[in-house]
Design a protein around this motif. Structure first.
Motif, PDB file in Angstrom:
ATOM      1  N   ASN A 218       0.833  -1.196   0.000  1.00  0.00           N
ATOM      2  CA  ASN A 218       0.000   0.000   0.000  1.00  0.00           C
ATOM      3  C   ASN A 218       0.871   1.250   0.000  1.00  0.00           C
ATOM      4  O   ASN A 218       1.605   1.511   0.945  1.00  0.00           O
ATOM      5  N   PRO A 219       0.782   2.072  -1.057  1.00  0.00           N
ATOM      6  CA  PRO A 219       1.587   3.298  -1.083  1.00  0.00           C
ATOM      7  C   PRO A 219       1.014   4.382  -0.175  1.00  0.00           C
ATOM      8  O   PRO A 219       1.715   5.315   0.193  1.00  0.00           O
ATOM      9  N   PHE A 220      -0.265   4.305   0.149  1.00  0.00           N
ATOM     10  CA  PHE A 220      -0.899   5.300   0.997  1.00  0.00           C
ATOM     11  C   PHE A 220      -0.933   4.758   2.435  1.00  0.00           C
ATOM     12  O   PHE A 220      -1.803   3.968   2.808  1.00  0.00           O
ATOM     13  N   LYS A 221       0.012   5.164   3.219  1.00  0.00           N
ATOM     14  CA  LYS A 221       0.103   4.652   4.599  1.00  0.00           C
ATOM     15  C   LYS A 221      -0.865   5.442   5.489  1.00  0.00           C
ATOM     16  O   LYS A 221      -0.852   6.659   5.493  1.00  0.00           O
TER      17      LYS A 221
END
Length: 80
Positions: free
Chosen positions: A71-74
């Motif tokens: 997931n790039p959006f933490k």
């Protein structure tokens, strides 16, 4: 026909007294071996013999969710 053997009542009374003395002595010895124990001491003795077990086996499981890694959006999940 008087072939019945007569036992002396003194011998029977003496035997009964000896048996009573032995019974009282044994009772006294067994009572001395067990000191009176309170509830707190008994609870401590019992708790020492109970093994400590882990109630939640999932506490030490590592988190290996591949979606968390990719997931790039933490963000922090509020339900976790």
């Amino acid at each position: 026909m008087e072939s019945q053997s007569k036992t002396d009542p003194k011998i029977i009374a003496g035997g009964v007294i000896v048996l009573l003395i032995i019974a009282v002595g044994l009772w006294y010895v067994f009572q001395k071996e067990k000191p009176p124990v309170g509830v707190v001491e008994t609870a401590k003795d019992v708790s020492e013999s109970v093994p400590q077990i882990q109630t939640n086996p999932g506490e030490d499981v590592p988190e290996i969710n591949p979606l968390d890694r990719a997931n790039p959006f933490k963000y922090n999940n509020p339900l976790r």
